[in-house]
Design a protein around this motif. Structure first.
Motif, PDB file in Angstrom:
ATOM      1  N   GLU A 189       0.818  -1.205   0.000  1.00  0.00           N
ATOM      2  CA  GLU A 189       0.000   0.000   0.000  1.00  0.00           C
ATOM      3  C   GLU A 189       0.856   1.262   0.000  1.00  0.00           C
ATOM      4  O   GLU A 189       0.459   2.294  -0.533  1.00  0.00           O
ATOM      5  CB  GLU A 189      -0.935   0.010   1.216  1.00  0.00           C
ATOM      6  N   VAL A 190       2.025   1.182   0.634  1.00  0.00           N
ATOM      7  CA  VAL A 190       2.865   2.363   0.766  1.00  0.00           C
ATOM      8  C   VAL A 190       4.094   2.299  -0.133  1.00  0.00           C
ATOM      9  O   VAL A 190       4.993   3.141  -0.024  1.00  0.00           O
ATOM     10  CB  VAL A 190       3.306   2.534   2.236  1.00  0.00           C
TER      11      VAL A 190
ATOM     12  N   TYR B 176       3.433   9.164  -6.335  1.00  0.00           N
ATOM     13  CA  TYR B 176       2.506   8.557  -5.375  1.00  0.00           C
ATOM     14  C   TYR B 176       1.057   8.609  -5.862  1.00  0.00           C
ATOM     15  O   TYR B 176       0.135   8.335  -5.103  1.00  0.00           O
ATOM     16  CB  TYR B 176       2.629   9.287  -4.020  1.00  0.00           C
TER      17      TYR B 176
ATOM     18  N   LYS C 143      -0.963   5.398  -5.594  1.00  0.00           N
ATOM     19  CA  LYS C 143      -1.253   5.084  -4.192  1.00  0.00           C
ATOM     20  C   LYS C 143      -2.401   5.946  -3.666  1.00  0.00           C
ATOM     21  O   LYS C 143      -3.317   5.467  -2.994  1.00  0.00           O
ATOM     22  CB  LYS C 143       0.006   5.310  -3.363  1.00  0.00           C
TER      23      LYS C 143
ATOM     24  N   SER D 129      -4.650  10.253   5.603  1.00  0.00           N
ATOM     25  CA  SER D 129      -3.626   9.490   4.888  1.00  0.00           C
ATOM     26  C   SER D 129      -3.007  10.306   3.767  1.00  0.00           C
ATOM     27  O   SER D 129      -1.787  10.301   3.568  1.00  0.00           O
ATOM     28  CB  SER D 129      -4.244   8.201   4.324  1.00  0.00           C
TER      29      SER D 129
ATOM     30  N   VAL E  12       0.946  11.666   3.222  1.00  0.00           N
ATOM     31  CA  VAL E  12       1.748  11.494   2.013  1.00  0.00           C
ATOM     32  C   VAL E  12       2.344  12.834   1.567  1.00  0.00           C
ATOM     33  O   VAL E  12       3.533  12.937   1.241  1.00  0.00           O
ATOM     34  CB  VAL E  12       0.899  10.887   0.880  1.00  0.00           C
TER      35      VAL E  12
ATOM     36  N   THR F 253       5.103  13.924   3.864  1.00  0.00           N
ATOM     37  CA  THR F 253       6.303  13.100   3.662  1.00  0.00           C
ATOM     38  C   THR F 253       7.107  13.602   2.473  1.00  0.00           C
ATOM     39  O   THR F 253       8.337  13.735   2.526  1.00  0.00           O
ATOM     40  CB  THR F 253       5.906  11.637   3.453  1.00  0.00           C
TER      41      THR F 253
END
Length: 532
Positions: free
Chosen positions: A306-307, A446, A449, A470, A474, A477
């Protein structure tokens, strides 16, 4: 003496005018179903019609109607009139109510106005083949969604009856309220179709633009015996016979080739499977290995994937082959022998006739013969009149009060539903914003994702806040890595299903054109559910 006669004639004139007014205010036929239909309406005795008709109240009203009580059945019932209704030289109004209490996904709710039958005919024999003059009313199934108006008219030349369909009929209202359908046939050949008293379609019986097929056949027809000459060439363009494939045209070059410059995205998990056994799954107590086979735990998405940009063996993706041209074809040029599209010559139509107005057959009975997958269809206030005002008056007295009550109830239900669904509208706005966030360029590595997470949120609205959190994680990050020197990730490659198909090299007219394309090659193994 003359004064005495005038005095004597005056009461007679008053009585005559009074009777005329009473006559004008009465319908030719009106079935309100206030009383049971037993004895006056005859249910078909044919084996195929197993649907049960009932005398029942409309939902929420004290008003009765004729009810289709069972789904997935054929129904047939008929009412013979005391005397036939002629339709040649005066206005005729056909009107009835229908309420689709359970909706209408596939079925009919129309009425057939039956013409006089042969001597000895029995109403118990009423079925789909019973000849009618007009068929009128809602019909919906698949691509069909219309208020039919079909006239069966006799061709005086052939003696055969032909169905003529209104080309532009109204659509069927989609709700479950009572609706009234009206067809007004005028002596000047005009027909008007109304729904709930509002005109939805207007046509002329003699206009070829309004009915299919036209009531009046065309004067000429293509000669059925005319044949196309063998040397007739209908090709406007032909391949250039002198064109030659260029020497450098490689028909064997593949459409795609391996992208040798591609590198594996940072963080790709080669040793991780895309799916793993569900650790929380347990073998059912009643599972019998001998009868049911060896039990295997159901699969679930690997949370580690998932990541990550992807899992499993990474392979270099395919890319467009700049040398690809495909199979060579000679360019097209004008055909010097082209004669156009051949058509047979026209000859006189033996079935042609002239007509001033339709020759309507009288209405001798009213029949309902339908097949439907829905029950709850309620017919009411079936009317035949020779005066529009009579039909409007009955509409206002019988249908309008019911419709107003149903409409207010519907509005209240929609308002209540809207209040409970306010949060879902808010959630939709959040997801719309998140999709736009996923398109931000610096989040490209990403994107799949983020899209994956959003799609999960749409199927599980109760975790909307978690999804939002979530996506924020992301973003933070990515910003953290950019600010504090994290290694810039390599953009993940797209699987073959996502790669843009190459456009073939477009040759000049002399070189020709390419046509055939090869199948897509294998691409890096990525989960299909990640496709953006």
């Amino acid at each position: 003496m003359m004064g005495g006669r005038a005095v004597l004639l005056l009461p007679l004139l008053v009585i005559t005018a009074l009777f005329a007014q009473i006559r004008a205010s009465d319908p030719l036929f009106h079935e309100s179903f206030n009383e049971s239909f037993d004895g006056s309406w005859i249910v078909s005795g044919k084996e195929e019609y197993k649907g049960v008709w009932k005398h029942a109240k409309s939902d929420g009203h004290e008003d009765y109607g004729l009810l289709v009580s069972e789904p997935a059945r054929k129904y047939a019932i008929i009412k013979e009139l005391d005397y036939p209704v002629t339709m040649k030289d005066e206005t005729v109004v056909l009107q009835f109510e229908v309420r689709l209490q359970n909706g209408l996904e596939c079925g009919g709710a129309y009425i057939k106005y039956i013409r006089p039958q042969a001597t000895g005919w029995n109403a118990k024999d009423f079925d789909n083949d019973t000849p009618y003059t007009i068929m009128f009313g809602p019909d919906k199934c698949g691509s069909t969604n219309k208020v039919h108006f079909i006239l069966k008219h006799k061709n005086p030349k052939t003696g055969e009856y032909v169905e003529h369909h209104l080309k532009s009929p109204p659509s069927v209202p989609y709700d479950k309220l009572s609706h009234v359908y009206t067809a007004i046939l005028k002596p000047d050949n005009e027909v008007r179709i109304l729904v709930d008293g509002v005109e939805k379609s207007k046509a002329n019986f003699l206009s070829a633009a309004d009915f299919e097929p036209a009531l009046i056949p065309s004067k000429t027809i293509p000669d059925p015996d005319d044949k196309k000459p063998e040397d007739w060439d209908e090709r406007a363009k032909i391949p250039d016979p002198v064109a030659v494939k260029p020497d450098d045209w490689d028909e064997d070059a593949p459409m795609e080739i391996v992208d040798e410059e591609a590198t594996k995205p940072e963080g790709w998990l080669d040793d991780e499977p895309e799916e793993i056994d569900d650790p929380e799954a347990a073998k059912p107590e009643d599972w019998d290995d001998e009868e049911d086979g060896e039990w295997e735990a159901p699969k679930m998405d690997n949370p580690k994937c998932e990541v990550a940009p992807g899992c499993g063996e990474w392979k270099k993706p395919m890319k467009d082959n700049p040398a690809y041209k495909g199979k060579w074809h000679a360019p097209l040029i004008d055909n010097p022998n082209y004669k156009g599209i051949w058509k047979p010559q026209e000859v006189s139509n033996p079935e042609y006739f002239e007509l001033d107005k339709p020759d309507f057959d009288p209405i001798a009975a009213i029949g309902i013969e339908i097949w439907t997958m829905q029950d709850g269809i309620l017919f009411d206030n079936i009317l035949i009149a020779d005066n529009e005002k009579v039909a409007t008056s009955i509409l206002e007295k019988t249908w309008k009060p019911k419709f107003d009550v149903e409409k207010e109830k519907q509005k209240a239900e929609e308002a209540a539903a809207g209040a409970s669904e306010g949060l879902s509208e808010f959630q939709k706005k959040i997801f719309d914003i998140l999709y736009k966030v996923a398109d931000i360029p610096f989040l490209e590595p990403y994107k799949t994702k983020i899209i994956d997470v959003i799609e999960k949120g749409e199927t599980q609205p109760n975790i909307t806040i978690s999804i939002l959190a979530s996506v924020i994680v992301v973003i933070m990050t990515v910003l953290f890595r950019a600010l504090f020197g994290g290694k810039k990730p390599v953009a993940p490659v797209k699987p073959a299903a996502e790669t843009k198909k190459p456009s073939a090299v477009v040759p000049d007219a002399a070189a020709g054109s390419s046509g055939d394309k090869e199948d897509d090659k294998d691409a890096p193994r990525r989960r299909s559910r990640r496709d953006a």
